[in-house]
Design an enzyme around this catalytic site. Structure first.
Site, PDB file in Angstrom:
ATOM      1  N   HIS A   1      -8.013   1.551  -1.589  1.00  0.00           N
ATOM      2  CA  HIS A   1      -7.029   1.023  -0.752  1.00  0.00           C
ATOM      3  C   HIS A   1      -7.603  -0.005   0.128  1.00  0.00           C
ATOM      4  O   HIS A   1      -8.685   0.013   0.726  1.00  0.00           O
ATOM      5  CB  HIS A   1      -6.596   2.250   0.143  1.00  0.00           C
ATOM      6  CG  HIS A   1      -5.677   3.288  -0.349  1.00  0.00           C
ATOM      7  ND1 HIS A   1      -5.939   3.495  -1.534  1.00  0.00           N
ATOM      8  CD2 HIS A   1      -4.577   3.639   0.068  1.00  0.00           C
ATOM      9  CE1 HIS A   1      -4.725   4.548  -1.830  1.00  0.00           C
ATOM     10  NE2 HIS A   1      -4.063   4.763  -0.715  1.00  0.00           N
TER      11      HIS A   1
ATOM     12  N   GLU B   1      -3.924  -2.639   4.188  1.00  0.00           N
ATOM     13  CA  GLU B   1      -2.578  -1.742   4.472  1.00  0.00           C
ATOM     14  C   GLU B   1      -2.642  -1.721   6.282  1.00  0.00           C
ATOM     15  O   GLU B   1      -2.022  -2.622   6.771  1.00  0.00           O
ATOM     16  CB  GLU B   1      -2.559  -0.436   4.208  1.00  0.00           C
ATOM     17  CG  GLU B   1      -1.597   0.496   4.433  1.00  0.00           C
ATOM     18  CD  GLU B   1      -1.340   1.694   4.379  1.00  0.00           C
ATOM     19  OE1 GLU B   1      -0.467   2.552   4.440  1.00  0.00           O
ATOM     20  OE2 GLU B   1      -2.488   2.337   4.079  1.00  0.00           O
TER      21      GLU B   1
ATOM     22  N   ASP C   1       3.562   6.009  -3.381  1.00  0.00           N
ATOM     23  CA  ASP C   1       2.355   6.511  -2.544  1.00  0.00           C
ATOM     24  C   ASP C   1       2.555   7.914  -2.267  1.00  0.00           C
ATOM     25  O   ASP C   1       1.626   8.572  -2.712  1.00  0.00           O
ATOM     26  CB  ASP C   1       2.396   5.664  -1.150  1.00  0.00           C
ATOM     27  CG  ASP C   1       1.276   5.739  -0.437  1.00  0.00           C
ATOM     28  OD1 ASP C   1       0.120   6.208  -0.629  1.00  0.00           O
ATOM     29  OD2 ASP C   1       1.346   5.067   0.602  1.00  0.00           O
TER      30      ASP C   1
END
Length: 349
Positions: free
Chosen positions: A209, A212, A290
């Site tokens: 990740h 974001e 997600d």
């Protein structure tokens, strides 16, 4: 149909669900629907701080990533036995099949469970049995991506890897990769440089990740320091034009999750999302769900909502599905087979 024309609302859902696609950014613990949470809590004698399924569902209002994570970890507390992990995984796979998913790469957070005293083998065994059953009975292929929790230490991640590695041979058909999730803020990629170097040397596929809530620099550092092959989220990459060019020329995949970004206030309105802009610039963006139980939409819902908000054409929706196949960790032969099935579905549409 002209590529510039959005699909008619009446046929959009059918069109999306008929597209063979891969889901690449899916946290299996984030698929726990409130009714399943209550069912597993009852089965395991766990008292929940909510009076009903509806009361729990009403708690799914988040201001940011951390407010979601607090509830996410609480929900995962009902997972105790192998059967619990099987039921959770199979419930997702059945929904994924309905949405046209032909291949799913499931992120899972063993530290969420081993920290509660659940054996690593229990986590692996339940998920793996569901994935193998889905492959045999439903024709859906799947992989497991063991994800480290970035708010914990790198030493904790190393210990988690140590605990999981004895299971690698038993699950070598499924456990093929490593991820990095949880709160970005204050937990930059370089925090996990050593464990990622170790995982790369062991031959795992790597993702993380980045971009974001964290800045575009986290995307660049995930590529340069961690050596990842694709970026989960990555929507803030636009802050860095040089990074955008690198993503474009390198065909580096971004596993974008539009409804998640909306629910966690990364964007205030889906019409503000940069998914379409990234796609139209030629980046390899994919659409994923997600944590769909918490964010109000599985993968088809994300395709449909994005198409409606961003005026995506059928051609663009097909391109997103094709990108998902190309960006997967499947062998090339299986990618070609899935791409052919997508071509066949488009020809029949």
């Amino acid at each position: 149909m002209d590529a510039a024309v959005s699909p008619a609302a009446s046929s959009l859902s059918d069109f999306v669900r008929r597209l063979p696609k891969a889901e690449l950014h899916l946290h299996i613990e984030g698929t726990l629907e409130p009714d399943l949470i209550f069912s597993l809590a009852q089965r395991n004698g766990i008292a929940l701080p909510y009076a009903s399924v509806d009361a729990l569902r009403q708690a799914y209002q988040f201001n940011d990533l951390q407010s979601f994570l607090d509830l996410y970890y609480a929900g995962a507390s009902v997972l105790i036995t192998e059967a619990d992990f099987y039921d959770m995984t199979m419930a997702y796979l059945q929904r994924a099949q309905y949405d046209g998913v032909a291949h799913a790469e499931l992120m899972f957070d063993p530290q969420t469970h081993t920290g509660r005293g659940i054996a690593m083998e229990t986590v692996f065994a339940g998920m793996a049995r569901a994935l193998r059953d889905a492959r045999r009975l439903m024709g859906i292929s799947g992989y497991m991506l063991l994800s480290f929790l970035r708010h914990l230490t790198e030493d904790d991640a190393q210990a988690t890897l140590d605990a999981a590695l004895p299971l690698r041979e038993q699950y070598k058909d499924l456990w093929i990769g490593i991820g990095l999730d949880s709160a970005e803020r204050g937990n930059p990629p370089e925090k996990f440089a050593r464990v990622y170097a170790r995982c790369k040397a062991l031959g795992f596929r790597l993702t993380a990740h980045a971009g974001e809530e964290g800045p575009a620099s986290y995307v660049r550092d995930a590529l340069d320091i961690l050596g990842v092959e694709r970026i989960d989220h990555g929507v803030r990459s636009e802050e860095d034009p040089a990074l955008m060019q690198r993503l474009l020329t390198g065909r580096i995949p971004l596993t974008v999750c539009p409804l998640s970004n909306l629910k966690l206030c990364v964007v205030q309105d889906l019409q503000q999302h940069n998914l379409a802009r990234l796609l139209r610039q030629g980046l390899m963006v994919t659409v994923n769900s997600d944590d769909p139980a918490y964010f109000g939409g599985y993968i088809a819902d994300n395709y449909i909502a994005s198409a409606q908000a961003l005026d995506l054409s059928r051609e663009e929706l097909a391109a997103l599905a094709r990108n998902s196949i190309e960006a997967s960790f499947l062998p090339d032969e299986q990618k070609r087979a899935l791409a052919a099935s997508l071509d066949a579905a488009l020809a029949a549409a």
